[in-house]
Design a protein around this motif. Structure first.
Motif, short mmCIF file in Angstrom:
data_model
loop_
_atom_site.label_atom_id
_atom_site.label_comp_id
_atom_site.label_asym_id
_atom_site.label_seq_id
_atom_site.Cartn_x
_atom_site.Cartn_y
_atom_site.Cartn_z
N LYS A 1 0.83 -1.21 0.00
CA LYS A 1 0.00 0.00 0.00
C LYS A 1 0.87 1.25 0.00
O LYS A 1 0.55 2.23 -0.67
N GLU A 2 1.93 1.22 0.75
CA GLU A 2 2.84 2.36 0.81
C GLU A 2 3.51 2.58 -0.56
O GLU A 2 3.62 3.72 -1.04
N ALA A 3 3.94 1.51 -1.21
CA ALA A 3 4.56 1.62 -2.53
C ALA A 3 3.56 2.19 -3.55
O ALA A 3 3.92 3.04 -4.37
N LEU A 4 2.32 1.76 -3.48
CA LEU A 4 1.29 2.27 -4.39
C LEU A 4 0.97 3.73 -4.11
O LEU A 4 0.61 4.48 -5.02
N ARG A 5 1.12 4.14 -2.87
CA ARG A 5 0.93 5.55 -2.52
C ARG A 5 2.00 6.40 -3.22
O ARG A 5 1.72 7.50 -3.70
N ALA B 1 8.63 -1.87 -1.83
CA ALA B 1 8.10 -3.21 -2.09
C ALA B 1 9.23 -4.23 -2.18
O ALA B 1 9.12 -5.33 -1.63
N LEU B 2 10.32 -3.88 -2.85
CA LEU B 2 11.44 -4.79 -2.99
C LEU B 2 12.09 -5.10 -1.65
O LEU B 2 12.45 -6.25 -1.38
N ASP B 3 12.22 -4.08 -0.80
CA ASP B 3 12.80 -4.30 0.53
C ASP B 3 11.97 -5.29 1.34
O ASP B 3 12.51 -6.11 2.08
N ALA B 4 10.66 -5.21 1.20
CA ALA B 4 9.78 -6.11 1.95
C ALA B 4 9.97 -7.57 1.52
O ALA B 4 9.89 -8.48 2.34
N GLU C 1 21.20 -9.40 -7.04
CA GLU C 1 21.63 -10.71 -6.53
C GLU C 1 20.50 -11.36 -5.72
O GLU C 1 20.19 -12.55 -5.91
N ALA C 2 19.88 -10.60 -4.85
CA ALA C 2 18.78 -11.14 -4.02
C ALA C 2 17.58 -11.52 -4.88
O ALA C 2 16.95 -12.56 -4.66
N ALA C 3 17.26 -10.69 -5.87
CA ALA C 3 16.12 -10.99 -6.74
C ALA C 3 16.39 -12.24 -7.58
O ALA C 3 15.50 -13.07 -7.76
N GLY C 4 17.63 -12.37 -8.06
CA GLY C 4 17.98 -13.54 -8.85
C GLY C 4 17.86 -14.84 -8.07
O GLY C 4 17.46 -15.87 -8.61
N LYS C 5 18.17 -14.78 -6.79
CA LYS C 5 18.03 -15.96 -5.93
C LYS C 5 16.57 -16.25 -5.59
O LYS C 5 16.19 -17.41 -5.42
N ARG C 6 15.78 -15.19 -5.48
CA ARG C 6 14.39 -15.33 -5.03
C ARG C 6 13.43 -15.65 -6.16
O ARG C 6 12.57 -16.52 -6.04
N ILE D 1 6.37 -4.25 -10.84
CA ILE D 1 7.26 -4.64 -9.74
C ILE D 1 6.48 -4.76 -8.44
O ILE D 1 6.60 -5.75 -7.71
N ILE D 2 5.66 -3.77 -8.15
CA ILE D 2 4.91 -3.76 -6.89
C ILE D 2 3.91 -4.92 -6.84
O ILE D 2 3.81 -5.62 -5.83
N GLU D 3 3.20 -5.14 -7.95
CA GLU D 3 2.25 -6.26 -8.00
C GLU D 3 2.96 -7.60 -7.84
O GLU D 3 2.47 -8.50 -7.15
N HIS D 4 4.13 -7.74 -8.46
CA HIS D 4 4.86 -9.00 -8.33
C HIS D 4 5.38 -9.19 -6.91
O HIS D 4 5.33 -10.31 -6.38
N CYS D 5 5.83 -8.12 -6.30
CA CYS D 5 6.27 -8.21 -4.90
C CYS D 5 5.10 -8.62 -4.00
O CYS D 5 5.29 -9.41 -3.06
N ALA D 6 3.92 -8.10 -4.28
CA ALA D 6 2.73 -8.45 -3.49
C ALA D 6 2.48 -9.95 -3.55
O ALA D 6 2.10 -10.57 -2.54
N LYS D 7 2.70 -10.56 -4.70
CA LYS D 7 2.51 -12.01 -4.86
C LYS D 7 3.55 -12.81 -4.07
O LYS D 7 3.27 -13.92 -3.62
N LEU D 8 4.74 -12.24 -3.91
CA LEU D 8 5.82 -12.96 -3.24
C LEU D 8 5.82 -12.81 -1.72
O LEU D 8 6.49 -13.57 -1.04
N LEU D 9 5.10 -11.82 -1.24
CA LEU D 9 5.04 -11.63 0.22
C LEU D 9 4.17 -12.71 0.86
O LEU D 9 3.16 -13.11 0.28
N PRO D 10 4.54 -13.16 2.05
CA PRO D 10 3.68 -14.13 2.73
C PRO D 10 2.35 -13.49 3.07
O PRO D 10 2.29 -12.32 3.50
#
Length: 133
Positions: free
Chosen positions: A8-12, A53-56, A74-79, A119-128
């Motif tokens: 929500k913060e990223a979308l703001r 969003a990426l930090d989350a 590097e972190a995104a490539g692993k995740r 990016i934000i939508e994809h991060c939303a899918k990856l968050l628990p």
């Protein structure tokens, strides 16, 4: 202290960038904006929203100092390989072309906004997802 939802913060931030880009004054004849200052501001705001969003998702802010784009890559490539793809395109479009260069071509700004939302939508899918009890 209440913890904010990072998506929500990223979308703001995206909404704020949408307001800023209006000040760049679009010229339909040229198919571009006339004031790069607002393009730069909007690009930096978009990129900042994406970083929230990426930090989350990636948790790269551990340790000393500010994380580099290489740490995010590097972190995104692993995740998640899709996230890495979106990150690379978004970095170029929002951070470099918009934020640094102030590229006035409307297609670049439109792509920046699309990239940010992706990016934000994809991060939303990856968050628990929260567990409802």
């Amino acid at each position: 202290m209440e913890e904010k939802d990072p998506i929500k913060e990223a979308l703001r931030y995206v909404a704020n960038a949408e307001e800023i880009i209006k000040k760049a004054k679009y010229d339909p004849e040229l198919k571009s904006y006339t004031d790069s200052k607002y393009i730069k501001t909007a690009g930096n705001i978009l990129w900042s929203g994406c970083l929230i969003a990426l930090d989350a998702v990636l948790q790269v802010r551990k340790g000393k100092g500010r994380p580099s784009i290489q740490k995010y890559q590097e972190a995104a490539g692993k995740r998640d390989k899709k996230l890495l793809h979106f990150l690379n395109i978004g970095y170029d479009t929002m951070h470099l072309y918009m934020g640094y260069d102030g590229n006035k071509d409307k297609r670049v700004s439109d792509a920046g906004f699309d990239n940010a939302k992706t990016i934000i939508e994809h991060c939303a899918k990856l968050l628990p997802q929260p567990v409802c009890a």
